[in-house]
Design an enzyme around this catalytic site. Structure first.
Site, PDB file in Angstrom:
ATOM      1  N   ASP A   1      -8.573   5.917  -4.056  1.00  0.00           N
ATOM      2  CA  ASP A   1      -9.411   5.739  -5.243  1.00  0.00           C
ATOM      3  C   ASP A   1     -10.740   6.456  -5.044  1.00  0.00           C
ATOM      4  OD1 ASP A   1     -10.722   4.119  -3.431  1.00  0.00           O
ATOM      5  OD2 ASP A   1      -9.963   2.248  -4.284  1.00  0.00           O
TER       6      ASP A   1
ATOM      7  N   HIS B   1      -0.198   7.883  -2.873  1.00  0.00           N
ATOM      8  CA  HIS B   1      -1.056   7.206  -3.856  1.00  0.00           C
ATOM      9  C   HIS B   1      -2.496   7.658  -3.611  1.00  0.00           C
ATOM     10  CE1 HIS B   1      -2.050   3.679  -6.486  1.00  0.00           C
ATOM     11  NE2 HIS B   1      -3.206   3.773  -5.834  1.00  0.00           N
TER      12      HIS B   1
ATOM     13  N   ASP C   1       8.879   6.923  -1.193  1.00  0.00           N
ATOM     14  CA  ASP C   1       7.880   7.982  -1.378  1.00  0.00           C
ATOM     15  C   ASP C   1       7.494   8.012  -2.854  1.00  0.00           C
ATOM     16  OD1 ASP C   1       6.238  10.146  -1.154  1.00  0.00           O
ATOM     17  OD2 ASP C   1       7.827  11.606  -0.742  1.00  0.00           O
TER      18      ASP C   1
ATOM     19  N   GLU D   1      -0.297   4.684   0.175  1.00  0.00           N
ATOM     20  CA  GLU D   1      -1.719   5.028   0.108  1.00  0.00           C
ATOM     21  C   GLU D   1      -2.297   5.237   1.505  1.00  0.00           C
ATOM     22  OE1 GLU D   1      -5.684   3.667  -2.368  1.00  0.00           O
ATOM     23  OE2 GLU D   1      -4.227   2.129  -1.827  1.00  0.00           O
TER      24      GLU D   1
END
EC number: 3.2.1.4
Length: 492
Positions: free
Chosen positions: A81, A409, A460, A469
């Site tokens: 993020d 991610h 995946d 992530e």
């Protein structure tokens, strides 16, 4: 029956450690080390330097802190993020520093890049602690950010600034920040003495603040930091952890006395087989035990006993194991992002093995004996699993080997780069890249993902964030492990 109970753990240990995987082809630890450090350049926030090597990244979040009248540009995004969480960033910086302190001599030319990675973190932490009695602990609203899928260069979500102060304490994040600054001061002691003194002086001030104004930052900032980096374990361990690093960096008696006086009060012996951004207990005991094993600090003997207990608690094949191993040999702890436990606990095994070697000691664990060689073998087995010696035949480090996760991610990696797509990609527009079955267009080289589950299976797929992530605190201890094994690929 007694004979059978003795033999079985030994057989299990041998199977986990010595059964040659059919998928193993040997590993280039030097290449893996280079890539594990390069990953941190992909996590950089702020104004990127001319020598930035991951060229698909660009400047981002240049005005961070402006809403509070301070400069909080720089630092690292913690994971996939665009938030800057101070707690895991400080732990990442501490572990990068410990990696260099213990294993920097075997990193070769990559040592320079590892030191740069530390300084990118400490430069930010110095900004975050510039005002006495205040630590800025987060930039960005996690709920706003997680509601969007944007590359950091386009980010237009809330960049709210969160802080702790005397009225709203956070001994956990402040204690970890003090630890990071103190550990880094050792890294720079000979490389840049003036910078080292600045780091140590700031660590001293931040620790005094953490100790005087006690409390958990998740109580003060619950709605901002929870459930993302909530302090589930309490702040006591971070106070001991910060004191331990300040003692190591400064050699001042006051920190030694603090540790001895507060060992029981601050629960040094609790949950001794846990180590990560939230729980420092095993790390405290291993770090302090070095002085005992070097014959320098008998008054810390109880910490060595705790460290020995930690070692015995995670040995595969022990009668009452406190951790689990998958059929493929991976250490498994409950919760998400398992690789954070694998790299952190393996780092402690390797560090302690070196301390034991210097002291010519072993750790008796009932029916098993933990020799330095055995601990290195366990740590190396975990590293090899990460690099591809596993039932999936998959390297969990992006860019290492022929087969690795392609759909991690990670916003910046999964959305087209600015050079490939110069126009703005908005909050919801990015969702199509999140949901796309296609591989990420930008390779986040060196990123280690959360990893497989207890059955050694790995999807995946971006939506499976607990497994796909990457995080900075997975890689930070791995840097030390790879630094060692790049120079010692066989053990004795």
């Amino acid at each position: 029956m007694a004979r059978k109970s003795l033999i079985f753990p030994v057989i299990l240990l041998a199977v986990l450690l010595f059964s040659p995987p059919i998928y193993s082809a040997g590993h280039d630890y030097r290449d893996a080390l280079r890539k594990s450090i390069l990953f941190f350049e992909g996590q950089r926030s702020g104004k990127l330097p001319p020598d930035q090597r991951l060229k698909w990244r660009r400047d981002s979040a240049l005005r961070d802190g402006s809403s509070a009248g301070v400069d909080l540009s720089g630092g690292y995004y913690d994971a996939g993020d665009n938030i800057k969480f101070g707690f895991p960033m400080a732990f990442t910086t501490t572990m990068l520093s410990w990696s260099i302190i213990d294993f920097g001599k075997t990193m070769g030319p990559e040592l320079r890049n590892a030191v740069k990675a530390v300084k990118w973190g400490t430069d930010y932490l110095l900004k975050a602690t510039a005002i006495p009695g205040v630590v800025f602990v987060q930039v960005g609203d996690a709920y706003s950010d997680h509601n969007c899928w944007e590359r950091p260069e386009d980010m237009d979500t809330l960049r709210t600034v969160y802080k702790i102060d005397r009225a709203h304490p956070g001994s956990d994040v402040a204690g970890e920040t003090a630890a990071a600054l103190a550990a880094a001061s050792i890294v720079f002691r000979k490389r840049d003495p003036a910078y080292s003194r600045l780091l140590l002086d700031r660590a001293t001030r931040v620790f005094a603040f953490a100790n005087r104004y006690r409390g958990a930052y998740s109580n003060s900032l619950y709605h901002a930091v929870c459930p993302f980096y909530c302090d589930f374990n309490g702040y006591q361990d971070e106070l001991l952890w910060g004191a331990a690093w300040l003692h190591k960096a400064s050699r001042k008696r006051a920190y030694r006395e603090f540790i001895v006086k507060n060992e029981v009060i601050l629960k040094a012996g609790d949950t001794i087989n846990e180590f990560g951004w939230d729980n420092k207990h095993a790390g405290i005991n291993v770090l302090i035990s070095k002085e005992v094993l070097m014959g320098k600090a008998e008054y810390f003997e109880s910490f060595k006993q705790n460290a020995d207990g930690f070692i015995c608690s995670i040995l595969p094949g022990i009668s009452h194991p406190q951790v689990q191993y998958s059929r493929g040999g991976l250490l498994v702890k409950t919760g998400g992002s398992n690789m954070q436990h694998v790299t952190s606990l393996s780092f402690l095994l390797l560090a302690y093995s070196n301390y034991l070697s210097h002291a010519k000691k072993v750790v008796p664990c009932g029916e098993l004996t933990a020799s330095p060689s055995l601990l290195r073998q366990i740590a190396k087995r975990q590293v090899d699993y990460i690099l591809g010696d596993n039932p999936m035949g998959l390297s969990y480090m992006v860019g290492y080997g022929q087969k690795f996760p392609r759909r991690i991610h990670h916003r910046g990696s999964s959305v087209p780069s600015v050079s490939a797509h110069p126009s703005h990609i908005g909050c919801k527009e990015g969702s199509r890249y999140f949901l796309s079955p296609n591989p990420n267009p930008n390779l986040l080289v060196g990123a280690v993902v959360g990893g497989p589950n207890v059955t050694d299976a790995f999807p995946d797929s971006r939506p499976y964030f607990q497994q796909s992530e990457p995080t900075t605190y997975i890689n930070a201890p791995l840097v030390g492990l790879l630094g060692y094994f790049s120079a010692h690929s066989t053990w004795r």
